[in-house]
Write a protein that holds these residues in place. Structure first.
Motif, PDB file in Angstrom:
ATOM      1  N   LEU A 188      29.798  36.973  53.272  1.00 50.36           N
ATOM      2  CA  LEU A 188      30.089  35.905  52.567  1.00 50.36           C
ATOM      3  C   LEU A 188      31.155  36.049  51.456  1.00 50.36           C
ATOM      4  CD1 LEU A 188      26.404  34.628  52.196  1.00 50.36           C
ATOM      5  CD2 LEU A 188      28.229  33.700  53.655  1.00 50.36           C
ATOM      6  N   GLN A 189      31.102  36.913  50.925  1.00 46.59           N
ATOM      7  CA  GLN A 189      32.227  37.504  49.871  1.00 46.59           C
ATOM      8  C   GLN A 189      33.631  37.347  50.398  1.00 46.59           C
ATOM      9  OE1 GLN A 189      31.032  41.231  48.087  1.00 46.59           O
ATOM     10  NE2 GLN A 189      29.098  40.328  47.034  1.00 46.59           N
ATOM     11  N   ALA A 190      33.815  37.973  51.574  1.00 44.97           N
ATOM     12  CA  ALA A 190      34.831  37.864  52.540  1.00 44.97           C
ATOM     13  C   ALA A 190      35.371  36.733  52.456  1.00 44.97           C
ATOM     14  CB  ALA A 190      34.906  38.641  53.541  1.00 44.97           C
ATOM     15  N   GLN A 191      34.527  35.489  52.657  1.00 44.36           N
ATOM     16  CA  GLN A 191      34.870  34.290  52.864  1.00 44.36           C
ATOM     17  C   GLN A 191      35.228  33.357  51.651  1.00 44.36           C
ATOM     18  OE1 GLN A 191      31.940  32.371  55.475  1.00 44.36           O
ATOM     19  NE2 GLN A 191      31.805  34.177  56.791  1.00 44.36           N
ATOM     20  N   GLY A 192      34.863  34.336  50.285  1.00 47.32           N
ATOM     21  CA  GLY A 192      35.077  33.682  49.010  1.00 47.32           C
ATOM     22  C   GLY A 192      33.807  32.697  48.723  1.00 47.32           C
ATOM     23  N   ARG A 193      32.689  33.277  49.269  1.00 42.26           N
ATOM     24  CA  ARG A 193      31.365  32.323  48.875  1.00 42.26           C
ATOM     25  C   ARG A 193      30.372  33.303  48.428  1.00 42.26           C
ATOM     26  NH1 ARG A 193      30.122  30.329  54.770  1.00 42.26           N
ATOM     27  NH2 ARG A 193      28.428  29.062  53.581  1.00 42.26           N
ATOM     28  N   ALA A 194      29.309  32.858  47.798  1.00 42.63           N
ATOM     29  CA  ALA A 194      28.206  33.376  47.296  1.00 42.63           C
ATOM     30  C   ALA A 194      27.144  33.028  48.145  1.00 42.63           C
ATOM     31  CB  ALA A 194      27.962  33.038  45.783  1.00 42.63           C
ATOM     32  N   LEU A 195      25.986  33.872  47.952  1.00 41.40           N
ATOM     33  CA  LEU A 195      24.816  33.789  48.853  1.00 41.40           C
ATOM     34  C   LEU A 195      24.143  32.375  48.583  1.00 41.40           C
ATOM     35  CD1 LEU A 195      22.771  37.177  48.004  1.00 41.40           C
ATOM     36  CD2 LEU A 195      23.909  36.360  50.395  1.00 41.40           C
ATOM     37  N   GLU A 196      24.179  31.933  47.532  1.00 42.30           N
ATOM     38  CA  GLU A 196      23.687  30.736  47.345  1.00 42.30           C
ATOM     39  C   GLU A 196      24.239  29.438  48.248  1.00 42.30           C
ATOM     40  OE1 GLU A 196      24.562  32.584  45.070  1.00 42.30           O
ATOM     41  OE2 GLU A 196      23.089  33.054  43.827  1.00 42.30           O
ATOM     42  N   ASP A 197      25.635  29.701  48.658  1.00 38.52           N
ATOM     43  CA  ASP A 197      26.333  28.593  49.465  1.00 38.52           C
ATOM     44  C   ASP A 197      26.122  28.644  50.942  1.00 38.52           C
ATOM     45  OD1 ASP A 197      27.696  28.119  46.999  1.00 38.52           O
ATOM     46  OD2 ASP A 197      29.252  29.647  47.471  1.00 38.52           O
TER      47      ASP A 197
END
Length: 492
Positions: free
Chosen positions: A465-474
């Protein structure tokens, strides 16, 4: 006249070092024996003599050589009861001469008189030629029996009986357990013998490169206060902990008690377990040191009150290990690990009987109360199984697992109290531990493996998710499940 053996010392060098009395004894002897003809002082002796150099060729080990020489001399004394047997040895008869010790012991048993005349020891030449004072602290060691445990770097160390390069190589390996490879040592041949003396100052790693080792060779290791050397000794660790706890030491260490250190001990132990699970020897070395520090601190606290010290701890452990391993140190047998464990349990019970301790009130007694619950349940079941309270096979335990799972589901669905649900969950876990015994799995380790697996797979989700620029909450659960399956497909 009773059988008599007179032992004389040839000194450490040439004939000038012989006393007048010993020289006269050698010259007048009718039956003269010498341990080896390889000694400069014998060049001045005109009397005929018998050597035992052949024994060194015949026998495979030095103990066999010494025993054979002693045997032949005692036989000669009995055969020539009316004549004095004179036996000459290098140096002083009472310094590094095993044959002399054997003759004194066996001679007494056979009522053969054994007299000792002196002689200059090779130590006299070592003190003079190498220039150290033994009052500063000194030890004499035998190359044949040398090991790292005998070494004390704060003492001048002379190693004798270095007969050949192979022996020197063994000495080198023992010294390198404690000293740096480049530590300067001294090899000496024929100390004090005019025209033959050799003194080599070399780094330790070249010890077996020197030639001409023989009967008049020794190795000298100068004393040192070097921290690099002393820090490899147990004595230095004990000293450091004493300093830390002393009035001029560390304020934190001085304030500690058994109670305040309790949690530290637990945490350090678990950190060692982590290195075991990670198969990480480098960190294991460090973490084992931290556990050892805890042992040293607790022992030091008691040493300060006069109750016991760390050497008492070591002594007690050594006695216990010897007593509980009669198949190693006694006359019992143990063909496999199970038999060895049975011996251990039997000797443990005998140990308690000898101490006057009452038999445990319950078969389940003896389990430390602060063990993790999973390990406690494992030990409880193991003890009960020893007296037959156990399923016949794993199928019985599996059936019980299904039963406990059903009861837990029922407790949850029926809305039973949290305490009742907790008890049903405990029954399920207890049963799972029972199954672990049948499949010979450590429940703590099994759960630790699953914990690590979970940590890896969840970490994979975070990183993806971090590689996509996103957080777990997303991410929703479905997306996290998909990423979980990706991690699982990598067999991790």
């Amino acid at each position: 006249m009773s059988a008599t053996i007179t032992i004389v010392g040839l000194g450490s060098g040439d004939e000038d070092q012989l006393t007048v009395g010993i020289f006269k004894k050698l010259q007048s002897a009718k039956r003269l024996y010498v341990r080896t003809k390889d000694h400069p002082a014998l060049e001045a002796v005109t009397a005929e003599f018998v050597t035992f150099d052949d024994v060194y060729e015949e026998k495979e080990s030095f103990p066999e050589v010494y025993a054979e020489i002693a045997y032949r001399l005692l036989q000669a004394a009995v055969s020539h009861e009316d004549e004095e047997i004179v036996y000459a040895v290098p140096g002083h008869p009472m310094v590094a001469e095993k044959t002399v010790q054997l003759l004194r012991e066996k001679g007494k048993e056979q009522q053969i008189q054994v007299h000792i005349l002196g002689g200059e020891s090779f130590l006299d030449a070592a003190f003079t030629r190498l220039g150290f004072d033994p009052i500063e602290g000194f030890q004499l060691l035998d190359a044949a029996g040398l090991n790292a445990e005998l070494l004390q770097p704060q003492l001048h160390t002379v190693i004798g009986q270095v007969y050949d390069t192979f022996t020197a190589s063994d000495v080198k390996l023992s010294l390198m357990e404690l000293y740096p490879d480049d530590y300067e040592v001294i090899v000496a041949h024929y100390l004090g013998v005019d025209g033959q003396e050799q003194i080599h100052r070399i780094p330790l790693h070249e010890l077996d490169h020197v030639q001409e080792y023989g009967n008049l060779s020794l190795i000298y290791v100068p004393r040192t206060e070097d921290e690099q050397v002393r820090n490899r000794t147990f004595a230095r660790l004990h000293e450091i902990v004493q300093i830390l706890r002393s009035p001029g030491g560390c304020p934190w260490d001085r304030e500690q008690t058994h109670t305040s250190l309790r949690q530290n001990f637990i945490e350090e132990t678990y950190e060692v377990l982590e290195t075991i699970d990670d198969d990480d020897p480098d960190h294991m070395q460090e973490e084992l040191g931290d556990v050892l520090l805890q042992i040293m601190l607790h022992s030091q606290i008691e040493e300060e009150t006069g109750t016991f010290n760390v050497y008492d701890v070591i002594e007690g452990l050594n006695r216990k290990l010897i007593f509980r391993h009669p198949h190693v140190f006694g006359d019992r047998q143990a063909g496999d690990a199970q038999a060895a464990l049975q011996n251990w349990d039997a000797m443990k019970a005998e140990e308690k009987r000898l101490k006057g301790q009452e038999k445990a009130a319950s078969i389940l007694d003896g389990i430390p109360r602060d063990l993790p619950a999973l390990l406690t349940s494992y030990k409880l079941q193991k003890k009960a199984a020893k007296v037959g309270f156990n399923w016949e096979d794993v199928e019985g335990a599996l059936g019980k697992l299904d039963e406990e799972l059903a009861e837990l589901k029922e407790a949850i669905r029926d809305g039973q109290t949290p305490e009742e649900q907790q008890l049903e969950l405990g029954d399920l876990l207890f049963c799972a531990v029972n199954i672990s015994r049948f499949i010979k799995a450590d429940p703590e380790q099994a759960l630790a493996l699953v914990n690590r697996k979970f940590k890896y797979r969840f970490g994979y989700i975070e990183q993806a998710l971090q590689a996509q620029g996103r957080a777990l909450e997303d991410a929703d659960l479905a997306e996290m499940d998909r990423l979980w399956d990706e991690a699982k497909s990598q067999n991790k």
